[in-house]
Design a protein around this motif. Structure first.
Motif, PDB file in Angstrom:
ATOM      1  N   UNK A   2      33.623  63.456  21.537  1.00 26.52           N
ATOM      2  CA  UNK A   2      33.789  62.116  22.064  1.00 26.52           C
ATOM      3  C   UNK A   2      35.212  61.484  22.105  1.00 26.52           C
ATOM      4  N   UNK A   3      35.671  61.240  23.314  1.00 27.51           N
ATOM      5  CA  UNK A   3      37.215  60.925  23.449  1.00 27.51           C
ATOM      6  C   UNK A   3      37.329  59.417  22.872  1.00 27.51           C
ATOM      7  N   UNK A   4      36.569  58.627  22.562  1.00 28.33           N
ATOM      8  CA  UNK A   4      36.487  57.431  22.029  1.00 28.33           C
ATOM      9  C   UNK A   4      36.207  57.175  20.532  1.00 28.33           C
ATOM     10  N   UNK A   5      36.011  58.392  20.073  1.00 33.11           N
ATOM     11  CA  UNK A   5      35.648  58.405  18.475  1.00 33.11           C
ATOM     12  C   UNK A   5      37.131  58.269  17.794  1.00 33.11           C
ATOM     13  N   UNK A   6      37.115  57.590  16.570  1.00 35.65           N
ATOM     14  CA  UNK A   6      38.105  57.221  15.735  1.00 35.65           C
ATOM     15  C   UNK A   6      38.577  58.494  15.047  1.00 35.65           C
ATOM     16  N   UNK A   7      39.697  59.010  15.100  1.00 40.16           N
ATOM     17  CA  UNK A   7      40.143  60.135  14.187  1.00 40.16           C
ATOM     18  C   UNK A   7      41.199  59.573  13.059  1.00 40.16           C
ATOM     19  N   UNK A 106      46.302  53.919  16.961  1.00 40.80           N
ATOM     20  CA  UNK A 106      44.910  53.418  16.790  1.00 40.80           C
ATOM     21  C   UNK A 106      43.888  54.487  16.528  1.00 40.80           C
ATOM     22  N   UNK A 107      44.360  55.865  16.196  1.00 33.84           N
ATOM     23  CA  UNK A 107      43.499  56.756  15.944  1.00 33.84           C
ATOM     24  C   UNK A 107      42.754  57.393  16.969  1.00 33.84           C
ATOM     25  N   UNK A 108      43.158  57.567  18.285  1.00 31.15           N
ATOM     26  CA  UNK A 108      42.483  58.154  19.283  1.00 31.15           C
ATOM     27  C   UNK A 108      43.331  59.170  19.854  1.00 31.15           C
ATOM     28  N   UNK A 109      43.549  60.201  19.211  1.00 31.82           N
ATOM     29  CA  UNK A 109      44.108  61.354  19.889  1.00 31.82           C
ATOM     30  C   UNK A 109      43.511  62.274  20.617  1.00 31.82           C
ATOM     31  N   UNK A 110      42.084  62.225  20.361  1.00 28.50           N
ATOM     32  CA  UNK A 110      41.394  62.916  21.693  1.00 28.50           C
ATOM     33  C   UNK A 110      41.302  62.287  22.894  1.00 28.50           C
ATOM     34  N   UNK A 111      41.226  60.906  23.064  1.00 24.58           N
ATOM     35  CA  UNK A 111      41.442  60.100  24.080  1.00 24.58           C
ATOM     36  C   UNK A 111      42.852  60.302  24.898  1.00 24.58           C
ATOM     37  N   UNK A 148      40.164  71.451  23.570  1.00 23.65           N
ATOM     38  CA  UNK A 148      38.874  72.023  23.168  1.00 23.65           C
ATOM     39  C   UNK A 148      38.946  72.946  22.199  1.00 23.65           C
ATOM     40  N   UNK A 149      39.946  73.612  21.904  1.00 23.55           N
ATOM     41  CA  UNK A 149      40.131  74.852  20.791  1.00 23.55           C
ATOM     42  C   UNK A 149      40.841  74.278  19.470  1.00 23.55           C
ATOM     43  N   UNK A 150      41.833  73.373  19.716  1.00 26.14           N
ATOM     44  CA  UNK A 150      42.678  73.045  18.470  1.00 26.14           C
ATOM     45  C   UNK A 150      41.838  72.324  17.455  1.00 26.14           C
ATOM     46  N   UNK A 151      42.406  72.511  16.088  1.00 28.80           N
ATOM     47  CA  UNK A 151      41.974  71.745  15.136  1.00 28.80           C
ATOM     48  C   UNK A 151      42.364  70.514  15.160  1.00 28.80           C
ATOM     49  N   UNK A 152      41.669  69.633  14.439  1.00 31.70           N
ATOM     50  CA  UNK A 152      42.167  68.166  14.462  1.00 31.70           C
ATOM     51  C   UNK A 152      43.695  67.894  14.011  1.00 31.70           C
TER      52      UNK A 152
END
Length: 227
Positions: A2-7, A106-111, A148-152
């Motif tokens: 989920x790209x909107x998920x907080x990391x 705001x902790x949205x690296x994936x987004x 897709x493949x990288x760790x957090x």
């Protein structure tokens, strides 16, 4: 994913190390020359995006191996649309960096990573030369691979490095243009074209580019460092 998920927020040491690395890439000539392609992608993308927003017809974007670029648009030769289009190039990288810093803050690296990939794919549609296509594909591929493949931790490090480079590296091109103009070069630069269109001196436009870039660096740096 989920790209909107907080990391989780990147570790402070990671933010500092990636910032130092971005600074080194920007100031060391041998590293800056190849890395500058990323700034050129942002610069020409800025021209193209604003051209579309202001109703101009975007015909082609070209990226060259000497890190120069060209965006071809069609529309009225004068007026607000062409002025905004020309003015968008130099601020594009710093402002993208500022937006990226806000997402990291705001902790949205994936987004951030997915948004960057989408922007690069949209840009690819308009690139009209082989070197440009290769550059955008490689850059977009790197974002996609990490997403897709990288760790957090890998995603956070990559995102911080990219954003720092857009912020820090985005300051240098205006100074390069200023140096070229001081020695009589770049007579058709964005600043000079803007001066002819608006009757506002090119030096004022250069000052505008500097102010935007430095302000974005300060604001983005505060977001990244949590200040």
């Amino acid at each position: 994913m989920d790209p909107f998920r907080i990391q989780a927020a990147p570790a402070e040491w990671l933010v500092i190390v990636t910032g130092a690395a971005a600074l080194a890439v920007t100031v060391i000539r041998g590293l800056w020359l190849p890395a500058r392609n990323a700034i050129t992608i942002a610069h020409e993308g800025g021209h193209g995006l604003v051209a579309l927003v202001t109703g101009r017809r975007l015909e082609a974007i070209r990226l060259h191996s000497d890190t120069s670029g060209l965006t071809v648009t069609r529309g009225r030769p004068t007026g607000l649309g062409v002025v905004l289009t020309l003015a968008a190039g130099y601020p594009a990288a710093p402002l993208l960096g500022l937006g990226g810093a806000a997402l990291i803050g705001t902790h949205r690296v994936t987004l951030l990573l997915w948004s960057a990939t989408a922007l690069l794919l949209a840009l690819l549609v308009m690139v009209r030369n082989a070197y440009g296509v290769l550059t955008v594909l490689l850059t977009g591929g790197a974002f996609l691979l990490v997403s897709w493949l990288g760790s957090p931790d890998v995603r956070s490090a990559f995102a911080c490095a990219v954003v720092w480079f857009l912020l820090i590296g985005g300051v240098r091109p205006a100074f390069e243009l200023q140096a070229k103009r001081r020695h009589g070069g770049a007579p058709d630069s964005d600043a000079d074209q803007l001066a002819r269109l608006t009757q506002v001196p090119a030096g004022v436009w250069l000052l505008f580019f500097h102010v935007v870039a430095i302000s974005a660096l300060i604001g983005g740096g505060r977001w990244l460092l949590g200040l």
